[in-house]
Design a protein around this motif. Structure first.
Motif, PDB file in Angstrom:
ATOM      1  N   GLY A  11      35.566  32.574  46.402  1.00 33.56           N
ATOM      2  CA  GLY A  11      34.161  32.195  46.571  1.00 33.56           C
ATOM      3  C   GLY A  11      33.207  33.367  46.419  1.00 33.56           C
ATOM      4  N   THR A  12      33.785  34.567  46.247  1.00 33.98           N
ATOM      5  CA  THR A  12      32.951  35.778  46.128  1.00 33.98           C
ATOM      6  C   THR A  12      33.297  36.535  44.840  1.00 33.98           C
ATOM      7  N   TYR A 122      29.537  48.082  53.287  1.00 33.69           N
ATOM      8  CA  TYR A 122      29.021  46.714  53.193  1.00 33.69           C
ATOM      9  C   TYR A 122      30.179  45.743  52.995  1.00 33.69           C
ATOM     10  N   VAL A 123      30.110  44.617  53.694  1.00 39.08           N
ATOM     11  CA  VAL A 123      31.046  43.523  53.445  1.00 39.08           C
ATOM     12  C   VAL A 123      30.261  42.430  52.719  1.00 39.08           C
ATOM     13  N   ILE A 124      30.828  41.913  51.646  1.00 40.39           N
ATOM     14  CA  ILE A 124      30.192  40.828  50.899  1.00 40.39           C
ATOM     15  C   ILE A 124      31.128  39.635  50.885  1.00 40.39           C
ATOM     16  N   GLY A 125      30.636  38.474  51.342  1.00 39.97           N
ATOM     17  CA  GLY A 125      31.484  37.294  51.359  1.00 39.97           C
ATOM     18  C   GLY A 125      30.675  36.022  51.459  1.00 39.97           C
ATOM     19  N   GLY A 149      29.116  29.728  50.619  1.00 36.13           N
ATOM     20  CA  GLY A 149      27.975  30.444  51.164  1.00 36.13           C
ATOM     21  C   GLY A 149      26.755  29.587  51.445  1.00 36.13           C
ATOM     22  N   ALA A 150      26.433  28.679  50.523  1.00 32.22           N
ATOM     23  CA  ALA A 150      25.261  27.821  50.715  1.00 32.22           C
ATOM     24  C   ALA A 150      25.463  26.936  51.943  1.00 32.22           C
ATOM     25  N   GLN A 151      26.683  26.418  52.094  1.00 31.59           N
ATOM     26  CA  GLN A 151      27.025  25.584  53.266  1.00 31.59           C
ATOM     27  C   GLN A 151      26.904  26.398  54.560  1.00 31.59           C
ATOM     28  N   ALA A 152      27.403  27.619  54.523  1.00 36.79           N
ATOM     29  CA  ALA A 152      27.373  28.474  55.716  1.00 36.79           C
ATOM     30  C   ALA A 152      25.932  28.725  56.153  1.00 36.79           C
TER      31      ALA A 152
END
Ligand SMILES: [Mg+2]
Length: 178
Positions: A11-12, A122-125, A149-152
């Protein structure tokens, strides 16, 4: 001390597929290779930290996970060299391990092995667990609206330092930070 970008995988870095193990399903997220180059140009190291509970649930084994990572490297071509390792939590949530995100087991190990300062990283998820991992480790957390991401975001239970539509957007924001 080096600074790192800690990337989530599904997803990332790649397109979210449910419990991915079929190599034919591995698909890079838009701009993935370009973003990796940008991270390197900004002076960051890059590593991937991923929860793969499909192993603990018995859906596939760690060799299958490794094959997916080889396939990701193949698709990234020369940009794959920027990725310094894939760190995998293979446990199911019921195993209560110390490495499943948002727990910091894997970021602690990665920072020791690769020699970086998590508090300057940085963490990207695409999930709340990624942003919580960042904050548990003293890092900044960026939520991408790809994958879940959009749901989160809509669920409202996530407090990212920045929201980006994808990896290149995340790289552009990081470039503006000191
Ligand atoms: Mg993810």
């Amino acid at each position: 001390m080096r600074r790192f970008i800690i990337l989530d995988r599904d997803g990332t870095l790649i397109v979210e597929k449910n419990y991915l193990s079929d190599l034919a399903e591995v698909e890079l997220a838009p701009g993935a290779a370009e973003a990796l180059q940008q991270f390197r140009d900004l002076g960051f190291g890059v590593t991937v930290i991923t929860n793969q509970s499909g192993v603990g649930r018995g859906y596939f084994d760690l060799d299958a996970v490794d094959r997916v990572h080889e396939r990701i490297r193949e698709l990234l071509g020369g940009s794959a060299q920027i990725i310094e390792g894939f760190y995998v939590c293979p446990h199911a949530p019921t195993e209560h391990c110390a490495c499943r995100k948002p727990k910091t087991g894997l970021i602690d190990r990665a920072s020791r092995e690769l020699g970086f300062d998590a508090t300057r990283s940085y963490v990207i998820g695409d999930k709340a667990a990624d942003v919580e991992l960042a904050h548990n480790a003293g890092a900044k957390g960026i939520l991408v609206t790809t994958g879940y991401g959009a749901q989160a975001l809509e669920a409202g239970a996530v407090q990212p330092d920045y929201v980006a539509s994808g990896l290149t957007g995340a790289a552009a924001w990081i470039a503006t930070q000191s």
